[in-house]
Design a protein around this motif. Sequence first.
Motif, PDB file in Angstrom:
ATOM      1  N   ALA A  98       0.828  -1.210   0.000  1.00 34.05           N
ATOM      2  CA  ALA A  98       0.000   0.000   0.000  1.00 34.05           C
ATOM      3  C   ALA A  98       0.858   1.253   0.000  1.00 34.05           C
ATOM      4  N   ILE A  99       1.936   1.240   0.759  1.00 31.47           N
ATOM      5  CA  ILE A  99       2.827   2.408   0.800  1.00 31.47           C
ATOM      6  C   ILE A  99       3.513   2.612  -0.546  1.00 31.47           C
ATOM      7  N   SER A 100       4.008   1.530  -1.153  1.00 30.50           N
ATOM      8  CA  SER A 100       4.675   1.672  -2.451  1.00 30.50           C
ATOM      9  C   SER A 100       3.684   2.093  -3.536  1.00 30.50           C
ATOM     10  N   ALA A 101       2.457   1.618  -3.468  1.00 34.12           N
ATOM     11  CA  ALA A 101       1.443   2.060  -4.430  1.00 34.12           C
ATOM     12  C   ALA A 101       1.151   3.547  -4.241  1.00 34.12           C
ATOM     13  N   GLY A 102       1.113   4.001  -2.996  1.00 32.41           N
ATOM     14  CA  GLY A 102       0.892   5.423  -2.731  1.00 32.41           C
ATOM     15  C   GLY A 102       2.014   6.289  -3.252  1.00 32.41           C
ATOM     16  N   VAL A 103       3.241   5.809  -3.105  1.00 38.00           N
ATOM     17  CA  VAL A 103       4.391   6.573  -3.608  1.00 38.00           C
ATOM     18  C   VAL A 103       4.333   6.680  -5.126  1.00 38.00           C
ATOM     19  N   SER A 104       4.046   5.559  -5.798  1.00 38.46           N
ATOM     20  CA  SER A 104       3.975   5.610  -7.266  1.00 38.46           C
ATOM     21  C   SER A 104       2.786   6.445  -7.736  1.00 38.46           C
ATOM     22  N   LEU A 105       1.684   6.395  -7.014  1.00 39.32           N
ATOM     23  CA  LEU A 105       0.528   7.228  -7.353  1.00 39.32           C
ATOM     24  C   LEU A 105       0.862   8.700  -7.165  1.00 39.32           C
TER      25      LEU A 105
ATOM     26  N   THR B  82      -7.338   0.856   0.152  1.00 32.86           N
ATOM     27  CA  THR B  82      -6.296  -0.170   0.259  1.00 32.86           C
ATOM     28  C   THR B  82      -5.459   0.030   1.518  1.00 32.86           C
ATOM     29  N   MET B  83      -5.106   1.261   1.801  1.00 35.02           N
ATOM     30  CA  MET B  83      -4.308   1.567   2.995  1.00 35.02           C
ATOM     31  C   MET B  83      -5.092   1.249   4.267  1.00 35.02           C
TER      32      MET B  83
END
Length: 99
Positions: free
Chosen positions: A12-19, A42-43
């Motif tokens: 979830a954190i890596s998806a947030g960074v890429s988003l 998701t988070m």
Amino acid sequence: MRYLFSTGLIAAISAGVSLLRGTRSEPITWRAVLSWVSWGITMALAVGAVVDMRRERRGIVVDADSPQSVKKSKKAQRLQFRSQKALADAQGHAKDKRS
């Protein structure tokens, strides 16, 4: 520390960074808003899973809709089966000794 490195939380954190990187220079559209809402859900689910894991390990009751409660109920069923089997074996040995 164990809970901070759960796979759901890291994903979830890596998806947030890429988003964040992808939407930093783009104008705000309904698709971007929908992506952020999806990431927020998701988070929240990842944090909820970590909380449920922590509660389950401490022996606190976990909500019935949690995946941890399924594991706990399976474990309880196994323990119940083993105790019933041990009781039946003990009763069988007691009958053998009386005969």
